[in-house]
Design a protein around this motif. Sequence first.
Motif, PDB file in Angstrom:
ATOM      1  N   TYR A 109       0.201  -0.727   0.706  1.00 17.54           N
ATOM      2  CA  TYR A 109      -1.206  -0.389   0.957  1.00 17.54           C
ATOM      3  C   TYR A 109      -1.379   1.102   1.221  1.00 17.54           C
ATOM      4  N   VAL A 110      -0.561   1.632   2.115  1.00 20.05           N
ATOM      5  CA  VAL A 110      -0.642   3.061   2.449  1.00 20.05           C
ATOM      6  C   VAL A 110      -0.287   3.913   1.230  1.00 20.05           C
ATOM      7  N   THR A 111       0.678   3.456   0.436  1.00 24.77           N
ATOM      8  CA  THR A 111       1.123   4.227  -0.724  1.00 24.77           C
ATOM      9  C   THR A 111       0.026   4.348  -1.769  1.00 24.77           C
ATOM     10  N   PHE A 112      -0.650   3.247  -2.095  1.00 22.04           N
ATOM     11  CA  PHE A 112      -1.663   3.359  -3.137  1.00 22.04           C
ATOM     12  C   PHE A 112      -2.898   4.121  -2.636  1.00 22.04           C
ATOM     13  N   ILE A 113      -3.220   4.019  -1.359  1.00 17.60           N
ATOM     14  CA  ILE A 113      -4.327   4.812  -0.831  1.00 17.60           C
ATOM     15  C   ILE A 113      -3.957   6.298  -0.838  1.00 17.60           C
ATOM     16  N   TYR A 114      -2.735   6.611  -0.417  1.00 19.16           N
ATOM     17  CA  TYR A 114      -2.263   7.995  -0.461  1.00 19.16           C
ATOM     18  C   TYR A 114      -2.309   8.534  -1.894  1.00 19.16           C
ATOM     19  N   ALA A 115      -1.858   7.711  -2.865  1.00 16.47           N
ATOM     20  CA  ALA A 115      -1.847   8.145  -4.264  1.00 16.47           C
ATOM     21  C   ALA A 115      -3.262   8.439  -4.747  1.00 16.47           C
ATOM     22  N   GLY A 116      -4.225   7.584  -4.374  1.00 24.49           N
ATOM     23  CA  GLY A 116      -5.597   7.794  -4.797  1.00 24.49           C
ATOM     24  C   GLY A 116      -6.214   9.025  -4.172  1.00 24.49           C
ATOM     25  N   ILE A 117      -5.986   9.223  -2.880  1.00 27.42           N
ATOM     26  CA  ILE A 117      -6.545  10.393  -2.193  1.00 27.42           C
ATOM     27  C   ILE A 117      -5.889  11.676  -2.713  1.00 27.42           C
ATOM     28  N   SER A 120      -7.490  12.333  -6.171  1.00 28.50           N
ATOM     29  CA  SER A 120      -8.895  12.731  -6.129  1.00 28.50           C
ATOM     30  C   SER A 120      -9.410  12.618  -4.694  1.00 28.50           C
ATOM     31  N   PRO A 121      -9.187  13.635  -3.877  1.00 32.36           N
ATOM     32  CA  PRO A 121      -9.536  13.558  -2.449  1.00 32.36           C
ATOM     33  C   PRO A 121     -11.005  13.232  -2.192  1.00 32.36           C
ATOM     34  N   LYS A 122     -11.894  13.749  -3.032  1.00 33.40           N
ATOM     35  CA  LYS A 122     -13.320  13.572  -2.774  1.00 33.40           C
ATOM     36  C   LYS A 122     -13.880  12.270  -3.348  1.00 33.40           C
ATOM     37  N   ASN A 123     -13.278  11.764  -4.421  1.00 31.09           N
ATOM     38  CA  ASN A 123     -13.906  10.666  -5.150  1.00 31.09           C
ATOM     39  C   ASN A 123     -13.168   9.337  -5.094  1.00 31.09           C
ATOM     40  N   PHE A 124     -11.998   9.282  -4.452  1.00 27.14           N
ATOM     41  CA  PHE A 124     -11.223   8.044  -4.491  1.00 27.14           C
ATOM     42  C   PHE A 124     -12.001   6.866  -3.914  1.00 27.14           C
ATOM     43  N   PHE A 125     -12.453   6.989  -2.683  1.00 27.91           N
ATOM     44  CA  PHE A 125     -13.162   5.875  -2.056  1.00 27.91           C
ATOM     45  C   PHE A 125     -14.509   5.620  -2.744  1.00 27.91           C
ATOM     46  N   LYS A 126     -15.171   6.686  -3.184  1.00 30.80           N
ATOM     47  CA  LYS A 126     -16.445   6.529  -3.880  1.00 30.80           C
ATOM     48  C   LYS A 126     -16.272   5.716  -5.162  1.00 30.80           C
ATOM     49  N   ASN A 127     -15.288   6.077  -5.977  1.00 27.63           N
ATOM     50  CA  ASN A 127     -15.074   5.370  -7.234  1.00 27.63           C
ATOM     51  C   ASN A 127     -14.527   3.968  -7.022  1.00 27.63           C
ATOM     52  N   ALA A 128     -13.761   3.772  -5.925  1.00 27.69           N
ATOM     53  CA  ALA A 128     -13.241   2.439  -5.633  1.00 27.69           C
ATOM     54  C   ALA A 128     -14.351   1.486  -5.218  1.00 27.69           C
ATOM     55  N   LEU A 129     -15.308   1.991  -4.476  1.00 26.82           N
ATOM     56  CA  LEU A 129     -16.383   1.138  -3.953  1.00 26.82           C
ATOM     57  C   LEU A 129     -17.620   1.131  -4.834  1.00 26.82           C
ATOM     58  N   PHE A 130     -17.788   2.182  -5.621  1.00 29.01           N
ATOM     59  CA  PHE A 130     -18.962   2.282  -6.494  1.00 29.01           C
ATOM     60  C   PHE A 130     -18.501   2.553  -7.927  1.00 29.01           C
ATOM     61  N   GLN A 229      -1.166   2.632  -9.890  1.00 32.49           N
ATOM     62  CA  GLN A 229      -1.705   3.038 -11.182  1.00 32.49           C
ATOM     63  C   GLN A 229      -3.235   3.031 -11.174  1.00 32.49           C
ATOM     64  N   LEU A 230      -3.824   2.015 -10.568  1.00 31.09           N
ATOM     65  CA  LEU A 230      -5.278   1.951 -10.466  1.00 31.09           C
ATOM     66  C   LEU A 230      -5.809   3.096  -9.601  1.00 31.09           C
ATOM     67  N   ALA A 231      -5.049   3.457  -8.575  1.00 32.24           N
ATOM     68  CA  ALA A 231      -5.493   4.524  -7.667  1.00 32.24           C
ATOM     69  C   ALA A 231      -5.452   5.893  -8.321  1.00 32.24           C
ATOM     70  N   VAL A 232      -4.506   6.099  -9.245  1.00 37.55           N
ATOM     71  CA  VAL A 232      -4.375   7.423  -9.886  1.00 37.55           C
ATOM     72  C   VAL A 232      -5.008   7.459 -11.264  1.00 37.55           C
ATOM     73  N   ALA A 233      -5.737   6.403 -11.634  1.00 39.04           N
ATOM     74  CA  ALA A 233      -6.406   6.376 -12.940  1.00 39.04           C
ATOM     75  C   ALA A 233      -7.366   7.553 -13.041  1.00 39.04           C
ATOM     76  N   GLU A 234      -7.673   7.965 -14.261  1.00 39.13           N
ATOM     77  CA  GLU A 234      -8.431   9.185 -14.502  1.00 39.13           C
ATOM     78  C   GLU A 234      -9.808   9.186 -13.833  1.00 39.13           C
ATOM     79  N   GLU A 235     -10.457   7.990 -13.769  1.00 40.88           N
ATOM     80  CA  GLU A 235     -11.792   7.973 -13.183  1.00 40.88           C
ATOM     81  C   GLU A 235     -11.789   8.305 -11.710  1.00 40.88           C
ATOM     82  N   HIS A 236     -10.597   8.240 -11.034  1.00 40.04           N
ATOM     83  CA  HIS A 236     -10.510   8.630  -9.634  1.00 40.04           C
ATOM     84  C   HIS A 236     -10.301  10.132  -9.511  1.00 40.04           C
TER      85      HIS A 236
END
Length: 236
Positions: A109-117, A120-130, A229-236
Motif C-alpha cells: 500500500y505504501v509503495t504504490f502510494i509513494y510511486a504515484g506521488i 505526479s506529486p500534485k495530481n496523483f490523488f486527484k486523478n485517482a479519485l476523479f 503500475q496503475l500509480a505511475v501510469a501516464e495520466e497520473h
Amino acid sequence: MFGVIPINRIHLIQLLSVIVVVLILWLGTRRMKMIPGRGQSLVEMGLGFVRTNIAHDLLGRKDGDRFLPILTTIFFMVLFMNVTGIIPFLNMPGTAIIAVPLTLALVSYVTFIYAGIKKSPKNFFKNALFPSGVPWPVYIIVTPIELISTFIIRPVTLTLRLLMNLVVGHMILVLCFAATQFFFFTAGGGWAALGIGTLAFGGAFTLFEILVTVLQAYVFTVLTAVYIQLAVAEEH
C-alpha cells in the motif's frame, strides 16, 4: 517471553523462515561465477523469475528495476512463510496469523502510494479519485467508489486473500491427518480403511498446497506490481 512480547511456535516459524530465505539468498549470491553452480543457478532462477515475469513485464525495465528489491522481498518472504505449512514438524504457515499478511499489504500500500506521488506529486490523488472523462455530476458516485476501492479495498483484499488461503489449507490438512490418526490408532478395526482414504486425500492435498504456496506468493507480488503500475501510469 522476550521482554514483554510473548514468543510462541508460529513466531519461531516466522523467524526461521526469515533466517532461511536470507541465508539462501546470501549463499547463492555471495560468490557469483560466470558458470554458476547448482545453488547459484537456483537463486538466479528465482530472482530472474521475479525480475522478468513480474517486474519487467508489468512495469517495464526502468520502473521494474526501480521497484525490483521490494517485489523480490515480498515474493520470497511470502513463499518461504507459506511453505512452512507443509514441512513436517513445522506444519504451520508463517502467514497464518494476520500480522504478516497485514504487514506485507501495508508495505504494498505504501509503495504504490509513494510511486504515484513520486510520479505526479500534485495530481496523483486527484486523478485517482476523479478519473478523466467522467461527467462532473457522476463524480458524486464515482469518487467514493474510487476512494474505497483504491485506498481501502486493496490492502484489505491483499491481507485476507493470503491469510484465508493459507488458514483454510492448513485446517484441511490438520483435519485429514487428525482423522487418519483417529481411524488408525483409536477406532481401529474396519475403520482403518477410512484412515487410508483420509491419508491419501491428505497426501494429495499436500501436493495441492505446494501449488497454492507458490501461487499465493506470485499473486501477491503481481498485484503489488499492478498497483504500482496503475500509480505511475501516464495520466497520473
